[in-house]
Design a protein around this motif. Sequence first.
Motif, PDB file in Angstrom:
ATOM      1  N   GLY A 185      12.815 -13.283  13.613  1.00  0.00           N
ATOM      2  CA  GLY A 185      12.466 -11.845  13.852  1.00  0.00           C
ATOM      3  C   GLY A 185      13.659 -10.947  14.005  1.00  0.00           C
ATOM      4  O   GLY A 185      13.366  -9.580  14.258  1.00  0.00           O
ATOM      5  N   LYS A 186      15.028 -11.300  14.448  1.00  0.00           N
ATOM      6  CA  LYS A 186      15.937 -10.607  14.708  1.00  0.00           C
ATOM      7  C   LYS A 186      17.097 -11.184  14.615  1.00  0.00           C
ATOM      8  O   LYS A 186      17.370 -12.479  14.510  1.00  0.00           O
ATOM      9  N   PRO A 187      18.269 -10.441  14.442  1.00  0.00           N
ATOM     10  CA  PRO A 187      19.585 -11.240  14.206  1.00  0.00           C
ATOM     11  C   PRO A 187      20.110 -12.004  15.374  1.00  0.00           C
ATOM     12  O   PRO A 187      19.541 -11.685  16.557  1.00  0.00           O
ATOM     13  N   GLY A 188      20.839 -12.920  15.147  1.00  0.00           N
ATOM     14  CA  GLY A 188      21.657 -13.861  16.372  1.00  0.00           C
ATOM     15  C   GLY A 188      22.126 -12.842  17.245  1.00  0.00           C
ATOM     16  O   GLY A 188      23.105 -12.043  16.798  1.00  0.00           O
ATOM     17  N   LYS A 189      22.119 -13.079  18.592  1.00  0.00           N
ATOM     18  CA  LYS A 189      22.762 -12.109  19.548  1.00  0.00           C
ATOM     19  C   LYS A 189      23.169 -13.247  20.928  1.00  0.00           C
ATOM     20  O   LYS A 189      22.558 -13.994  20.987  1.00  0.00           O
ATOM     21  N   ILE A 190      24.518 -12.596  21.188  1.00  0.00           N
ATOM     22  CA  ILE A 190      24.850 -13.293  22.504  1.00  0.00           C
ATOM     23  C   ILE A 190      24.395 -12.652  23.787  1.00  0.00           C
ATOM     24  O   ILE A 190      24.466 -11.550  23.856  1.00  0.00           O
ATOM     25  N   PHE A 191      24.142 -13.427  24.551  1.00  0.00           N
ATOM     26  CA  PHE A 191      23.518 -13.105  25.927  1.00  0.00           C
ATOM     27  C   PHE A 191      24.400 -13.784  27.019  1.00  0.00           C
ATOM     28  O   PHE A 191      24.861 -14.834  26.869  1.00  0.00           O
ATOM     29  N   LEU A 192      24.243 -13.329  27.988  1.00  0.00           N
ATOM     30  CA  LEU A 192      24.791 -13.689  29.427  1.00  0.00           C
ATOM     31  C   LEU A 192      23.656 -13.747  30.250  1.00  0.00           C
ATOM     32  O   LEU A 192      22.969 -13.066  30.468  1.00  0.00           O
ATOM     33  N   ILE A 193      23.593 -15.034  31.092  1.00  0.00           N
ATOM     34  CA  ILE A 193      22.657 -15.069  32.283  1.00  0.00           C
ATOM     35  C   ILE A 193      22.973 -15.735  33.258  1.00  0.00           C
ATOM     36  O   ILE A 193      23.882 -16.674  33.308  1.00  0.00           O
ATOM     37  N   SER A 194      22.676 -15.559  34.507  1.00  0.00           N
ATOM     38  CA  SER A 194      23.190 -16.150  35.611  1.00  0.00           C
ATOM     39  C   SER A 194      22.734 -17.676  35.572  1.00  0.00           C
ATOM     40  O   SER A 194      21.983 -18.011  35.296  1.00  0.00           O
ATOM     41  N   SER A 195      23.723 -18.523  36.302  1.00  0.00           N
ATOM     42  CA  SER A 195      23.382 -19.757  36.350  1.00  0.00           C
ATOM     43  C   SER A 195      22.041 -20.221  37.205  1.00  0.00           C
ATOM     44  O   SER A 195      21.584 -21.361  37.240  1.00  0.00           O
ATOM     45  N   ASP A 196      21.822 -19.165  38.196  1.00  0.00           N
ATOM     46  CA  ASP A 196      20.796 -19.342  38.931  1.00  0.00           C
ATOM     47  C   ASP A 196      19.485 -18.771  38.196  1.00  0.00           C
ATOM     48  O   ASP A 196      18.403 -18.716  39.150  1.00  0.00           O
ATOM     49  N   GLY A 197      19.567 -18.378  37.170  1.00  0.00           N
ATOM     50  CA  GLY A 197      18.330 -17.795  36.418  1.00  0.00           C
ATOM     51  C   GLY A 197      17.977 -16.365  36.440  1.00  0.00           C
ATOM     52  O   GLY A 197      19.058 -15.442  37.200  1.00  0.00           O
ATOM     53  N   GLY A 198      17.308 -15.686  35.773  1.00  0.00           N
ATOM     54  CA  GLY A 198      17.292 -14.185  35.801  1.00  0.00           C
ATOM     55  C   GLY A 198      16.880 -13.854  34.314  1.00  0.00           C
ATOM     56  O   GLY A 198      16.619 -14.731  33.454  1.00  0.00           O
ATOM     57  N   THR A 199      17.114 -12.588  34.089  1.00  0.00           N
ATOM     58  CA  THR A 199      16.859 -12.239  32.849  1.00  0.00           C
ATOM     59  C   THR A 199      18.172 -11.877  31.772  1.00  0.00           C
ATOM     60  O   THR A 199      19.066 -11.636  32.537  1.00  0.00           O
ATOM     61  N   PRO A 200      18.359 -12.515  30.703  1.00  0.00           N
ATOM     62  CA  PRO A 200      19.424 -12.680  29.965  1.00  0.00           C
ATOM     63  C   PRO A 200      19.689 -11.060  29.725  1.00  0.00           C
ATOM     64  O   PRO A 200      19.099 -10.200  29.535  1.00  0.00           O
ATOM     65  N   GLU A 201      21.265 -10.671  29.555  1.00  0.00           N
ATOM     66  CA  GLU A 201      21.743  -9.697  29.408  1.00  0.00           C
ATOM     67  C   GLU A 201      22.892  -9.700  27.991  1.00  0.00           C
ATOM     68  O   GLU A 201      23.543 -10.655  27.868  1.00  0.00           O
ATOM     69  N   PRO A 202      22.268  -8.679  26.991  1.00  0.00           N
ATOM     70  CA  PRO A 202      23.007  -8.763  25.820  1.00  0.00           C
ATOM     71  C   PRO A 202      24.694  -8.481  25.942  1.00  0.00           C
ATOM     72  O   PRO A 202      24.862  -7.508  26.938  1.00  0.00           O
ATOM     73  N   LEU A 203      25.395  -9.234  25.351  1.00  0.00           N
ATOM     74  CA  LEU A 203      27.043  -8.916  25.362  1.00  0.00           C
ATOM     75  C   LEU A 203      27.290  -7.555  24.647  1.00  0.00           C
ATOM     76  O   LEU A 203      28.127  -6.822  25.430  1.00  0.00           O
ATOM     77  N   LEU A 204      26.617  -7.370  23.641  1.00  0.00           N
ATOM     78  CA  LEU A 204      26.941  -6.231  22.697  1.00  0.00           C
ATOM     79  C   LEU A 204      25.778  -5.765  22.240  1.00  0.00           C
ATOM     80  O   LEU A 204      24.786  -6.355  22.211  1.00  0.00           O
ATOM     81  N   ASN A 205      25.462  -4.267  22.285  1.00  0.00           N
ATOM     82  CA  ASN A 205      24.569  -3.714  21.202  1.00  0.00           C
ATOM     83  C   ASN A 205      24.801  -3.602  19.792  1.00  0.00           C
ATOM     84  O   ASN A 205      25.489  -2.430  19.595  1.00  0.00           O
ATOM     85  N   GLU A 206      24.546  -4.523  19.002  1.00  0.00           N
ATOM     86  CA  GLU A 206      24.720  -4.373  17.572  1.00  0.00           C
ATOM     87  C   GLU A 206      23.749  -4.998  16.838  1.00  0.00           C
ATOM     88  O   GLU A 206      22.856  -6.030  17.633  1.00  0.00           O
ATOM     89  N   SER A 207      23.550  -5.152  15.769  1.00  0.00           N
ATOM     90  CA  SER A 207      22.522  -5.659  14.835  1.00  0.00           C
ATOM     91  C   SER A 207      23.199  -7.010  13.984  1.00  0.00           C
ATOM     92  O   SER A 207      22.417  -7.213  12.806  1.00  0.00           O
TER      93      SER A 207
END
Length: 701
Positions: free
Chosen positions: A506-528
């Motif tokens: 449902g969406k393009p592949g996207k790179i995320f960063l997440i804390s090794s202790d868990g939490g909400t993933p954060e996008p590396l870049l805002n692009e499509s």
Amino acid sequence: MAASVDKVYEFGEWRLDPAEHLLLRNGFAVPLGPKVFDTLLLLVESAGRLVTKDEFMNRVWADSFVEDLALTQNISQLRKVLGNGDAPVIETVPKRGYRFVPSVAVRERAQSPELAPQVKLPGKRNQLHLNRTVYAPVIAVILVAVLILANRRPQGLDASNFAQITNDGQAKQGPIVSDGLRLYFGEGGMSHHFIAQSSVAVGEVTTLRIPLQAPDILDLAPKRGELVVGSSGPERAASEKSGDVASTPPLWIFSLPGGALRRADQGAADAATWSPDGSEMAFVQGTVVYRSQSDGSSAQELARVPGVGSWLRWSPDGSRLRLTVFDKATGQSSIWEVLLSGKGARRLLADWSQRGSECCGNWTPDGKYFLFQSTREGRTEIWALAAGKQNPVQLTNGQMNSLAPFVSANGQKLYVIGEQLRGELSRYDSKVGQFVPFLSGISAEFVDFSRDRQWVTYVTFPDQILWRSKIDGSERLQLTSNPSRAVFPRWSPDGKRIAFFDVAPGKPGKIFLISSDGGTPEPLLNESRNEIDPNWSPDGTSISFSYFPVFDRTPPKELGIFIVNVNSRSVQKVPGSDGLWVPRWSPDGRYMAARSTDPLGLVLYDFKSQKWSRIAEKTYVGAMIWSSDGHYVYYLRRGNDPAILRVSIPGGATEQIASLKGVRQTGYRGGFWIGLAPDDSPLVLRDIGTEEIYSLDLTVK
């Protein structure tokens, strides 16, 4: 699950009736599986209060042992049913559990008849005020029966009596085609695949000898023994130019009786099919559909579709073509139709309420039904669309996925690939010369170890959930959940974050960063665009990545190796990296290895000299990874002699570490990953699942 049955629960337009095990929305029944219903009941009973994971396990799964994934999947399904948008219905409390947000009214079942469940059948006014004790159970049973009958099989067509045809343990790929005596289909994994054959009844599977590195069946010619074949790998012939993963694959015609192989006059195609009488061919190049002579010559454009086409099929009456179209923006596929009368292309099933990712269709020989596979929420089943109808109905509903439908020439047999995916993480033990279970043989891939070798992150297969734990398996933590689909996680050098890319439909592949202790993933870049393969710089300040050229068909100048500053998010392209992808940073930061869209060999960038050079030349290269000391690049050799090799850096000397002949790999996209254990012994995900061909009896009633 024990619960009070003398109460009903109401929230908004919903009504939950434990006694009838029934969820109603505005009076209409909404079917839920038993464990999903029990999960919702516990949440509703505890509305406003945190329900811990232990409570769910003790109440919903008191009679069995399951992992947290089962709860996560139930919550995900409930959110899809109830909605979880701007006003969340189910709130996640990280590492603790879940909370039901809406206010809930509790009614006694002894209250007035107006509060009794009034089940409405679609399209009918509900005029009955039923006595709940006598009629409600009857109506519930009737409703369930109606839903099953309405959704499982098309009127007049019945599929029954699963019978296993093959039993060789190899992974299978469609399409399936047949000359009436034998079935032809693809076998093997990403590193080595081939074309196989079997009797239409139970029989031995044998391999067709085709002098191509990676042949793919496209179609079988009517009334003559010829296969039209694509090739996703480089050709063997020295006169042939190496293939390009970003270009249209070469097209071949293979003679079954004599084994002769020749290039089609139309040199390349993503999909091809012959007309019912065999006098013409239709084929797809990227997004363009053509019609030609039977050998591919004299081609004329028919239509254009909004994505790369595949699985092209000509209708039995010769009036139309149908094909699968992949949408690079969503990562999903759909079925399109091209009328040969010149009216262009249109999407089928555009208004279908149960639409998922549709693919891989075939007509029944009389043209009355079009059968295809549809994948929703991780399940793939076969559906049938009757001629002149708008909505398909379900044909299969088994314990395994059903793929690649094909109907016999007499219309009496349906052949499918039955699939139950599972792997076993394995390490190559050089002392015994074979792969042995690693990390207790978990079904996981994309394994990466923290710099201090105390922690490990991995992605479970086939659900593609990201986890991390101590290397001994303790302190295990789930980092992502459905609908996310994690690929290639990488530890940051300081061990505090993990980079990965998400390939959720449902969406393009996207790179995320997440804390090794868990939490909400954060996008590396805002692009499509389809971002892939994040790799940390050794100092942790930057991440390299690339784009995916296969589905995008990206021109070389738009590809390349890119480096993102993690703090500023500024992006720079590595000089001279046009046409390159899948970067791998060396542990000391001196070099970067990458692949070209030309799959023969690797390239190496020296940050000191700022120059690229070629290594591992004339080798059909797949996945790769640096050794822990940075002295070697380990890589997978694909094709007819699969193996794991390593090349020394600098120097370029190559040696084979482990043969993969006879090693069945599995995993994301058929299994292309290799990794290294802390001692640099190779890791693979061995296939211990089931992928065999089954037949079903097709009857018209």
